[in-house]
Design a protein around this motif. Structure first.
Motif, PDB file in Angstrom:
ATOM      1  N   LEU A 201     -42.456 -78.317 -54.515  1.00  0.00           N
ATOM      2  CA  LEU A 201     -41.321 -79.092 -55.015  1.00  0.00           C
ATOM      3  C   LEU A 201     -40.659 -79.873 -53.890  1.00  0.00           C
ATOM      4  O   LEU A 201     -40.407 -79.321 -52.812  1.00  0.00           O
ATOM      5  CB  LEU A 201     -40.281 -78.168 -55.658  1.00  0.00           C
ATOM      6  N   PRO A 202     -40.318 -81.145 -54.113  1.00  0.00           N
ATOM      7  CA  PRO A 202     -39.582 -81.916 -53.103  1.00  0.00           C
ATOM      8  C   PRO A 202     -38.158 -81.397 -53.005  1.00  0.00           C
ATOM      9  O   PRO A 202     -37.677 -80.674 -53.890  1.00  0.00           O
ATOM     10  CB  PRO A 202     -39.633 -83.345 -53.649  1.00  0.00           C
ATOM     11  N   PRO A 203     -37.438 -81.761 -51.944  1.00  0.00           N
ATOM     12  CA  PRO A 203     -36.085 -81.218 -51.738  1.00  0.00           C
ATOM     13  C   PRO A 203     -35.145 -81.387 -52.928  1.00  0.00           C
ATOM     14  O   PRO A 203     -34.333 -80.499 -53.201  1.00  0.00           O
ATOM     15  CB  PRO A 203     -35.589 -82.000 -50.514  1.00  0.00           C
ATOM     16  N   ALA A 204     -35.230 -82.498 -53.653  1.00  0.00           N
ATOM     17  CA  ALA A 204     -34.313 -82.726 -54.772  1.00  0.00           C
ATOM     18  C   ALA A 204     -34.476 -81.687 -55.868  1.00  0.00           C
ATOM     19  O   ALA A 204     -33.546 -81.460 -56.657  1.00  0.00           O
ATOM     20  CB  ALA A 204     -34.528 -84.130 -55.340  1.00  0.00           C
ATOM     21  N   ARG A 205     -35.644 -81.041 -55.925  1.00  0.00           N
ATOM     22  CA  ARG A 205     -35.897 -80.055 -56.978  1.00  0.00           C
ATOM     23  C   ARG A 205     -35.923 -78.631 -56.438  1.00  0.00           C
ATOM     24  O   ARG A 205     -36.151 -77.685 -57.191  1.00  0.00           O
ATOM     25  CB  ARG A 205     -37.225 -80.372 -57.670  1.00  0.00           C
ATOM     26  N   ARG A 207     -34.530 -75.122 -55.114  1.00  0.00           N
ATOM     27  CA  ARG A 207     -33.352 -74.296 -55.351  1.00  0.00           C
ATOM     28  C   ARG A 207     -33.311 -73.215 -54.284  1.00  0.00           C
ATOM     29  O   ARG A 207     -33.323 -73.496 -53.118  1.00  0.00           O
ATOM     30  CB  ARG A 207     -33.383 -73.719 -56.772  1.00  0.00           C
ATOM     31  N   GLU A 208     -33.224 -71.953 -54.654  1.00  0.00           N
ATOM     32  CA  GLU A 208     -33.219 -70.905 -53.639  1.00  0.00           C
ATOM     33  C   GLU A 208     -34.632 -70.594 -53.179  1.00  0.00           C
ATOM     34  O   GLU A 208     -35.610 -70.952 -53.828  1.00  0.00           O
ATOM     35  CB  GLU A 208     -32.567 -69.636 -54.191  1.00  0.00           C
ATOM     36  N   VAL A 209     -34.716 -69.950 -52.034  1.00  0.00           N
ATOM     37  CA  VAL A 209     -36.013 -69.607 -51.454  1.00  0.00           C
ATOM     38  C   VAL A 209     -36.614 -68.466 -52.256  1.00  0.00           C
ATOM     39  O   VAL A 209     -35.992 -67.408 -52.418  1.00  0.00           O
ATOM     40  CB  VAL A 209     -35.859 -69.205 -49.976  1.00  0.00           C
ATOM     41  N   PRO A 210     -37.823 -68.628 -52.797  1.00  0.00           N
ATOM     42  CA  PRO A 210     -38.432 -67.563 -53.602  1.00  0.00           C
ATOM     43  C   PRO A 210     -38.949 -66.425 -52.732  1.00  0.00           C
ATOM     44  O   PRO A 210     -39.003 -66.538 -51.496  1.00  0.00           O
ATOM     45  CB  PRO A 210     -39.589 -68.284 -54.298  1.00  0.00           C
ATOM     46  N   SER A 211     -39.324 -65.340 -53.379  1.00  0.00           N
ATOM     47  CA  SER A 211     -39.964 -64.233 -52.660  1.00  0.00           C
ATOM     48  C   SER A 211     -41.276 -64.729 -52.059  1.00  0.00           C
ATOM     49  O   SER A 211     -42.136 -65.262 -52.768  1.00  0.00           O
ATOM     50  CB  SER A 211     -40.221 -63.076 -53.628  1.00  0.00           C
TER      51      SER A 211
END
Length: 302
Positions: A201-205, A207-211
């Motif tokens: 995902l590009p920065p605009a999409r 969200r939080e850092v996943p596991s």
């Protein structure tokens, strides 16, 4: 033939500064990439002077190694990197496996260690500026390129234009507010790039850092407060080395350029003299270019 030295073979890219060509250096016989400047505004020439002054020699950095000019034509030469970019890899394969993400991030941080060690801040770390050697089915080899907006650490001369310098989404919060150049801004961008490699995902999409095995590193890189962010690329590399990451399973990186077309040497009126022994007309043109760039860089006239 450009400046009596570079034979342009085929166009391989285009950007804000002009076009990029595969070329043959007549002095060495080697294939190189040549950036041909477009319209020469004072800001564009100032950026050219800044980029051609970069002299970082490192396996994970591709910086300019020569330039030439004649009349209104200005070109910048650098090593040819034929495997495309990390942006191409993401577009074709989506999220990458954790081992490959770790390998690419390690190489990027290693390159930034050399850049920051030279007293420079890149200021535009993003997938499109992370070039790849054509390694085929071997592990990828990343090269940090495009130093057009690079600047010395905390140098006010390069922050005088209105607005932030960099690419939206990859800029650290303080960089977006116009802060002076600092290495921690590049490290924030590394965090954004790593998250894009992990999620596709590009920065605009984002969200939080996943596991993810790299989550402890990415979270430390994306801290909004630069005082709390990892301070150096070396510190980020040390943290990365402590993480448990599986072996890489990278996608292949092909030669995206293919065989070089045969160049045709022009003669007579079509041939341009090398700047090292050009006539007085070229000397006058070059002097005007350099003086104009220095005026922009030094802020004169006020």
């Amino acid at each position: 033939m450009v400046a009596g030295r570079y034979v342009l073979l085929d166009q391989i890219g285009v950007g804000g500064m002009g076009s990029v060509w595969r070329a043959r250096d007549q002095r060495t016989g080697c294939l190189v990439a040549v950036k041909v400047l477009g319209q020469h505004s004072s800001a564009l020439l100032a950026r050219f002077v800044r980029e051609q002054a970069i002299r970082v020699r490192h396996p994970h950095v591709v910086a300019p190694h020569g330039w030439a000019a004649e009349d209104d034509l200005v070109v910048l030469a650098m090593e040819l990197v034929p495997g495309g970019s990390v942006a191409d890899l993401l577009r074709e394969h989506g999220p990458l496996d954790p081992g490959t993400v770790a390998l690419l991030v390690e190489q990027l941080l290693t390159g930034l260690t050399a850049v920051h060690g030279a007293g420079l801040v890149h200021r535009d770390v993003k997938p499109a500026n992370l070039l790849l050697e054509a390694t085929g089915h071997e592990p990828p080899h990343l090269r940090l390129g495009d130093f057009g907006v690079a600047a010395p650490v905390a140098d006010r001369r390069f922050t005088t234009v209105p607005g932030a310098i960099g690419t939206d989404g990859y800029m650290a919060p303080e960089q977006a507010r116009g802060a002076l150049p600092e290495p921690t801004q590049d490290l924030y961008a590394v965090g954004r790039v790593a998250l894009e490699l992990m999620t596709g995902l590009p920065p605009a999409r984002q969200r939080e850092v996943p596991s993810h095995p790299l989550r402890p590193l990415v979270e430390r890189l994306l801290v909004p407060d630069p005082e709390q962010r990892l301070a150096t690329a070396e510190a980020a590399l040390r943290l990365l080395a402590r993480l448990s990451v599986p072996a890489a399973d990278p996608p292949p990186v092909p030669d995206r350029l293919g065989p070089a077309p045969r160049g045709r040497r022009t003669t007579g009126a079509g041939r341009v003299a090398d700047v090292d022994w050009a006539g007085w007309g070229a000397v006058v043109a070059l002097t005007g270019v350099v003086v104009g760039c220095l005026c922009v860089l030094l802020g004169w006239p006020p």
